[in-house]
Design a protein around this motif. Structure first.
Motif, PDB file in Angstrom:
ATOM      1  N   GLY A 122      35.381 -25.701  95.760  1.00  0.00           N
ATOM      2  CA  GLY A 122      35.736 -26.962  96.413  1.00  0.00           C
ATOM      3  C   GLY A 122      34.531 -27.872  96.598  1.00  0.00           C
ATOM      4  N   ASP A 123      34.859 -29.139  96.975  1.00  0.00           N
ATOM      5  CA  ASP A 123      33.821 -30.173  97.093  1.00  0.00           C
ATOM      6  C   ASP A 123      32.696 -29.790  98.047  1.00  0.00           C
ATOM      7  N   SER A 124      33.022 -28.981  99.058  1.00  0.00           N
ATOM      8  CA  SER A 124      31.996 -28.644 100.055  1.00  0.00           C
ATOM      9  C   SER A 124      30.840 -27.847  99.434  1.00  0.00           C
ATOM     10  N   SER A 125      31.056 -27.307  98.256  1.00  0.00           N
ATOM     11  CA  SER A 125      29.972 -26.548  97.598  1.00  0.00           C
ATOM     12  C   SER A 125      28.747 -27.429  97.382  1.00  0.00           C
ATOM     13  N   LEU A 126      28.987 -28.729  97.181  1.00  0.00           N
ATOM     14  CA  LEU A 126      27.877 -29.651  96.914  1.00  0.00           C
ATOM     15  C   LEU A 126      26.913 -29.735  98.100  1.00  0.00           C
ATOM     16  N   GLN A 127      27.456 -29.478  99.293  1.00  0.00           N
ATOM     17  CA  GLN A 127      26.613 -29.580 100.500  1.00  0.00           C
ATOM     18  C   GLN A 127      25.510 -28.523 100.539  1.00  0.00           C
ATOM     19  N   HIS A 128      25.681 -27.468  99.744  1.00  0.00           N
ATOM     20  CA  HIS A 128      24.678 -26.392  99.781  1.00  0.00           C
ATOM     21  C   HIS A 128      23.450 -26.706  98.918  1.00  0.00           C
ATOM     22  N   VAL A 129      23.570 -27.705  98.065  1.00  0.00           N
ATOM     23  CA  VAL A 129      22.487 -27.968  97.109  1.00  0.00           C
ATOM     24  C   VAL A 129      21.159 -28.311  97.799  1.00  0.00           C
ATOM     25  N   PRO A 130      21.137 -29.200  98.827  1.00  0.00           N
ATOM     26  CA  PRO A 130      19.851 -29.594  99.423  1.00  0.00           C
ATOM     27  C   PRO A 130      19.020 -28.413  99.907  1.00  0.00           C
ATOM     28  N   ARG A 131      19.684 -27.372 100.359  1.00  0.00           N
ATOM     29  CA  ARG A 131      18.948 -26.197 100.866  1.00  0.00           C
ATOM     30  C   ARG A 131      18.000 -25.623  99.800  1.00  0.00           C
ATOM     31  N   PHE A 132      18.399 -25.764  98.536  1.00  0.00           N
ATOM     32  CA  PHE A 132      17.611 -25.137  97.469  1.00  0.00           C
ATOM     33  C   PHE A 132      16.592 -26.098  96.843  1.00  0.00           C
ATOM     34  N   GLN A 133      16.493 -27.302  97.417  1.00  0.00           N
ATOM     35  CA  GLN A 133      15.542 -28.282  96.871  1.00  0.00           C
ATOM     36  C   GLN A 133      14.172 -28.093  97.500  1.00  0.00           C
ATOM     37  N   SER A 134      13.804 -26.882  97.780  1.00  0.00           N
ATOM     38  CA  SER A 134      12.505 -26.658  98.405  1.00  0.00           C
ATOM     39  C   SER A 134      11.693 -25.747  97.503  1.00  0.00           C
ATOM     40  N   PRO A 135      10.366 -25.775  97.653  1.00  0.00           N
ATOM     41  CA  PRO A 135       9.519 -24.938  96.785  1.00  0.00           C
ATOM     42  C   PRO A 135       9.790 -23.445  96.959  1.00  0.00           C
ATOM     43  N   LEU A 136      10.587 -23.113  97.985  1.00  0.00           N
ATOM     44  CA  LEU A 136      10.893 -21.691  98.192  1.00  0.00           C
ATOM     45  C   LEU A 136      11.795 -21.147  97.094  1.00  0.00           C
ATOM     46  N   TRP A 137      12.492 -22.037  96.411  1.00  0.00           N
ATOM     47  CA  TRP A 137      13.479 -21.592  95.416  1.00  0.00           C
ATOM     48  C   TRP A 137      13.106 -22.076  94.016  1.00  0.00           C
ATOM     49  N   ASP A 138      13.327 -21.211  93.040  1.00  0.00           N
ATOM     50  CA  ASP A 138      13.020 -21.561  91.644  1.00  0.00           C
ATOM     51  C   ASP A 138      14.258 -21.965  90.864  1.00  0.00           C
TER      52      ASP A 138
END
Ligand SMILES: O=C(O)c1ccccc1NCC(=O)[C@H](O)[C@H](O)COP(=O)(O)O
Length: 233
Positions: A122-138
């Protein structure tokens, strides 16, 4: 180094649920560049693997085949121990892991690639993207939910690829598409979603759960041709 080797130069073609060295080497021969080992899942032993067996397989892999530990562990200490014991060079966190724990993990193992999971539902999945925009994630892996069993991971179910394509568009880290991929649909998936990589588990299995080597070969071939066609490589 791993991020540069795999993510910046070449699309990822990953087979998850690998449980023998023969299978891993066959994947490599077919052009697969990443193999996933399932350890510490909520439902216990999976793919007949344990830490010792995984370590022995990883030890025998060529350096251009990335060993990824797929796990629900959500404590840095336990994840660090697992990576050190197995020799995994990347980790896919399928459970909920806090920023604090992922930060501690990165401090200890900065060269291990950290992949976060988004379940596309569902559309709410898009809300999780910002969390991974950090140098902690590859990277991010996009997976499916089986609405009947409630299970996530190795469901054999596709999800709404329009949402996946949108996540690829807005994410600043590479995105790996997973969920219900097979030799038959991986080309269309790559052309539609334009991810940085693809992952398959049940789509290269026989009905009894054993590996189908012909499907692995066809999956890799279809995926690599599709990536070539969209000129990611
Ligand atoms: O592979 C598993 O058994 C697994 C279990 C729980 C979480 C993740 C798991 N695997 C990693 C993946 O991301 C799967 O490869 C992905 O779900 C694709 O599976 P499939 O739909 O069967 O191709």
């Amino acid at each position: 180094m791993i991020k540069g080797q795999i993510l910046n130069w070449c699309p990822i073609v990953q087979v998850a649920g690998v449980s023998t060295v023969e299978e891993a080497l066959f994947c490599h021969e077919c052009g697969v560049n990443s193999v996933g080992f399932t350890l510490e899942l909520p439902h216990g032993l999976h793919d007949d693997l344990n830490v010792e067996k995984t370590k022995c397989i990883i030890r025998d892999l060529p350096s251009d085949l990335l060993p990824v530990i797929i796990t629900y562990l959500n404590r840095a200490d336990a994840a660090i121990e697992l990576l050190c014991k197995t020799g995994g060079r990347a980790i896919q966190f399928h459970g909920e892991i806090s920023d604090h724990e992922i930060q501690r993990f990165r401090e200890h193992l900065p060269h291990v690639m950290s992949i976060g999971r988004i379940t596309v539902n569902g559309d709410s999945s898009l809300q999780h993207v910002p969390r991974f925009q950090s140098p902690l994630w590859d990277a991010i892996i996009l997976d499916s939910l089986d609405p009947v069993t409630g299970r996530i991971g190795a469901t054999g179910k596709t999800h709404d690829w329009r949402l996946s394509a949108e996540i690829v568009r807005i994410a600043s880290v590479p995105v790996i598409l997973a969920g219900g991929l097979s030799p038959e649909n991986v080309r269309e998936a790559v052309l539609t979603v334009r991810p940085h990589g693809v992952d398959v588990h049940t789509g290269v299995e026989n009905p009894d759960g054993s590996r189908n080597f012909d499907k692995i070969r066809r999956f890799a071939s279809q995926a690599l041709t599709a990536f070539r066609d969209i000129s990611v490589c």
